[in-house]
Design a protein around this motif. Structure first.
Motif, short mmCIF file in Angstrom:
data_model
loop_
_atom_site.label_atom_id
_atom_site.label_comp_id
_atom_site.label_asym_id
_atom_site.label_seq_id
_atom_site.Cartn_x
_atom_site.Cartn_y
_atom_site.Cartn_z
N ALA A 139 0.83 -1.20 0.00
CA ALA A 139 0.00 0.00 0.00
C ALA A 139 0.87 1.26 0.00
CB ALA A 139 -0.91 0.00 1.21
N THR A 140 0.39 2.31 -0.64
CA THR A 140 1.11 3.58 -0.68
C THR A 140 0.12 4.72 -0.62
OG1 THR A 140 2.86 4.78 -1.85
CG2 THR A 140 1.10 3.83 -3.20
N SER A 141 0.63 5.94 -0.52
CA SER A 141 -0.22 7.12 -0.53
C SER A 141 -0.28 7.68 -1.95
CB SER A 141 0.32 8.19 0.43
OG SER A 141 1.63 8.58 0.05
N VAL A 142 -1.44 8.18 -2.33
CA VAL A 142 -1.66 8.61 -3.72
C VAL A 142 -2.18 10.05 -3.76
CG1 VAL A 142 -2.90 8.11 -5.86
CG2 VAL A 142 -2.20 6.23 -4.36
N LEU A 143 -1.58 10.85 -4.62
CA LEU A 143 -2.07 12.20 -4.91
C LEU A 143 -2.82 12.16 -6.23
CD1 LEU A 143 -2.28 15.29 -4.78
CD2 LEU A 143 0.03 15.41 -5.75
N ILE A 144 -4.05 12.68 -6.22
CA ILE A 144 -4.87 12.73 -7.43
C ILE A 144 -4.95 14.18 -7.90
CG2 ILE A 144 -7.18 12.35 -8.39
CD1 ILE A 144 -7.52 10.13 -6.26
N ILE A 145 -4.42 14.43 -9.11
CA ILE A 145 -4.47 15.77 -9.70
C ILE A 145 -5.50 15.72 -10.82
CG2 ILE A 145 -3.15 17.61 -10.81
CD1 ILE A 145 -0.62 16.37 -9.65
N GLU A 146 -6.69 16.19 -10.56
CA GLU A 146 -7.83 16.07 -11.48
C GLU A 146 -8.82 17.18 -11.18
OE1 GLU A 146 -10.36 15.62 -14.03
OE2 GLU A 146 -8.98 13.91 -14.14
N ASP A 147 -9.24 17.92 -12.21
CA ASP A 147 -10.12 19.07 -11.98
C ASP A 147 -11.61 18.75 -12.14
OD1 ASP A 147 -9.88 18.72 -14.75
OD2 ASP A 147 -10.28 20.83 -15.15
N GLU A 148 -11.95 17.53 -12.58
CA GLU A 148 -13.36 17.16 -12.69
C GLU A 148 -13.76 16.39 -11.44
OE1 GLU A 148 -14.64 15.46 -16.41
OE2 GLU A 148 -12.85 16.22 -17.44
N PRO A 149 -14.64 16.97 -10.59
CA PRO A 149 -14.96 16.38 -9.29
C PRO A 149 -15.43 14.94 -9.36
CG PRO A 149 -15.81 18.61 -9.42
CD PRO A 149 -15.32 18.27 -10.79
N LEU A 150 -16.29 14.60 -10.32
CA LEU A 150 -16.82 13.24 -10.40
C LEU A 150 -15.71 12.24 -10.71
CD1 LEU A 150 -20.23 13.76 -12.23
CD2 LEU A 150 -19.83 13.31 -9.79
N ILE A 151 -14.82 12.63 -11.62
CA ILE A 151 -13.71 11.73 -11.96
C ILE A 151 -12.76 11.60 -10.77
CG2 ILE A 151 -11.70 11.41 -13.45
CD1 ILE A 151 -13.27 12.65 -15.71
N SER A 152 -12.51 12.73 -10.10
CA SER A 152 -11.64 12.70 -8.92
C SER A 152 -12.21 11.76 -7.86
CB SER A 152 -11.50 14.11 -8.35
OG SER A 152 -10.64 14.11 -7.23
N MET A 153 -13.52 11.83 -7.62
CA MET A 153 -14.15 10.95 -6.64
C MET A 153 -14.07 9.49 -7.08
SD MET A 153 -17.52 13.25 -5.71
CE MET A 153 -18.27 11.91 -4.78
N GLN A 154 -14.24 9.24 -8.38
CA GLN A 154 -14.15 7.88 -8.90
C GLN A 154 -12.75 7.31 -8.67
OE1 GLN A 154 -14.86 7.55 -13.13
NE2 GLN A 154 -14.86 5.31 -13.10
N LEU A 155 -11.75 8.14 -8.92
CA LEU A 155 -10.37 7.70 -8.72
C LEU A 155 -10.06 7.47 -7.24
CD1 LEU A 155 -8.50 9.97 -11.30
CD2 LEU A 155 -8.87 7.51 -11.46
N GLU A 156 -10.60 8.34 -6.39
CA GLU A 156 -10.43 8.14 -4.94
C GLU A 156 -10.98 6.79 -4.52
OE1 GLU A 156 -11.05 11.37 -2.01
OE2 GLU A 156 -11.74 12.54 -3.74
N ASP A 157 -12.19 6.48 -4.95
CA ASP A 157 -12.82 5.21 -4.59
C ASP A 157 -12.00 4.03 -5.10
OD1 ASP A 157 -14.88 6.55 -3.35
OD2 ASP A 157 -16.28 6.37 -5.04
N LEU A 158 -11.51 4.16 -6.33
CA LEU A 158 -10.73 3.07 -6.94
C LEU A 158 -9.43 2.85 -6.16
CD1 LEU A 158 -10.12 2.61 -10.73
CD2 LEU A 158 -8.26 2.35 -9.11
N VAL A 159 -8.72 3.94 -5.88
CA VAL A 159 -7.45 3.86 -5.16
C VAL A 159 -7.64 3.20 -3.80
CG1 VAL A 159 -5.73 5.27 -3.96
CG2 VAL A 159 -6.30 5.76 -6.35
N GLU A 160 -8.67 3.62 -3.08
CA GLU A 160 -8.91 3.06 -1.75
C GLU A 160 -9.39 1.61 -1.82
OE1 GLU A 160 -11.62 5.90 -0.14
OE2 GLU A 160 -10.04 7.33 0.38
#
Length: 263
Positions: A139-160
């Motif tokens: 496991a590692t820590s991830v920074l998400i650089i994304e300006d579209e909120p829905l996509i950012s949330m989708q990536l957050e869910d996927l990463v976790e």
């Protein structure tokens, strides 16, 4: 369309696959060149390339598989390539090939089977094994650089969902700097075009100037990075993306453990 034009249209994507497979733009491009040279020297192989992407990837696979078996880690140029080759010896390459072909390159299991010279059921088994390997990644820590909120949330869910922690999200280059000042991530997922007109490329360059961090670009504009005019990112996912594609890219990026700056 001539054979040359047809091959050229598929070349950026073959180069993307080669980079993800080897973990290096230099090594990946070398195998792509070797594939094209082999085609020029073999009329039968050259004629087969008129069949589209599958024969092109199949030709590449034969060249890569043959050379991989004889690869000498001591001949790697640079810390990143040496590390990549050392790690390749510790994981089954067939698993990575099957996963990359069916996710990053979006081939069906049957098409991947044609490319790798296997049965469809064997490809499905290899992909399942690769997914298990992904689940075992540290496991590692991830920074998400994304300006579209829905996509950012989708990536957050996927990463976790795959066991990693999101250390922060950023919609601009400035916000990315602010996150990094508090905590250096172990992985970065970045869009190119950000909310205030700033560039994800610049945001990533800021981070890579401080530390070697794996970076995956997730963008609707892959052509901006697949030009051949500058060093290209090893890990590139096109929007709209499949979650399995991002998952595979995360595994590859963490597997090789580093990413070169873009300048």
């Amino acid at each position: 369309m001539s054979l040359g034009q047809h091959v050229a249209s598929n070349l950026p994507f073959l180069r993307r696959y080669a980079r993800a497979l080897t973990g290096s733009q230099t090594t990946g491009d070398a195998f792509v060149r070797a594939t094209l040279e082999a085609a020029l020297a073999d009329d039968e192989l050259k004629a087969s390339l008129e069949g589209g992407r599958i024969p092109l990837y199949r030709a590449f696979n034969k060249v890569w598989s043959s050379a991989y078996l004889e690869a000498d880690p001591e001949q790697a140029s640079g810390e990143h390539e040496a590390g990549a080759q050392n790690r390749l010896g510790a994981i089954t390459p067939l698993n990575r090939q099957a996963l990359l072909l069916t996710t990053l390159e979006d081939f069906s299991a049957a098409e991947a089977a044609q490319i790798m010279g296997l049965q469809t059921s064997e490809i499905e088994a290899l992909v399942a094994e690769a997914v298990s390997e992904i689940d075992r990644e540290q496991a590692t820590s991830v920074l998400i650089i994304e300006d579209e909120p829905l996509i950012s949330m989708q990536l957050e869910d996927l990463v976790e969902a795959v066991g990693h922690e999101v250390c922060g999200t950023a919609a601009t280059r400035t916000q990315a700097r602010e996150v990094v000042e508090k905590e250096m991530p172990g992985l970065v997922l970045a869009d190119i075009q950000l909310a205030d007109g700033s560039s994800g490329l610049d945001a990533v360059d800021d981070i890579l100037a401080i530390a070697k961090v794996p970076v995956i670009f997730i963008t609707a504009y892959p052509e901006r990075l697949l030009t051949g005019d500058r060093p290209e990112p090893t890990y590139l996912v096109t929007k709209p993306f499949q979650e399995q594609t991002v998952r595979a890219a995360i595994s590859q990026a963490l597997f090789f453990g580093s990413s070169r700056p873009l300048d």
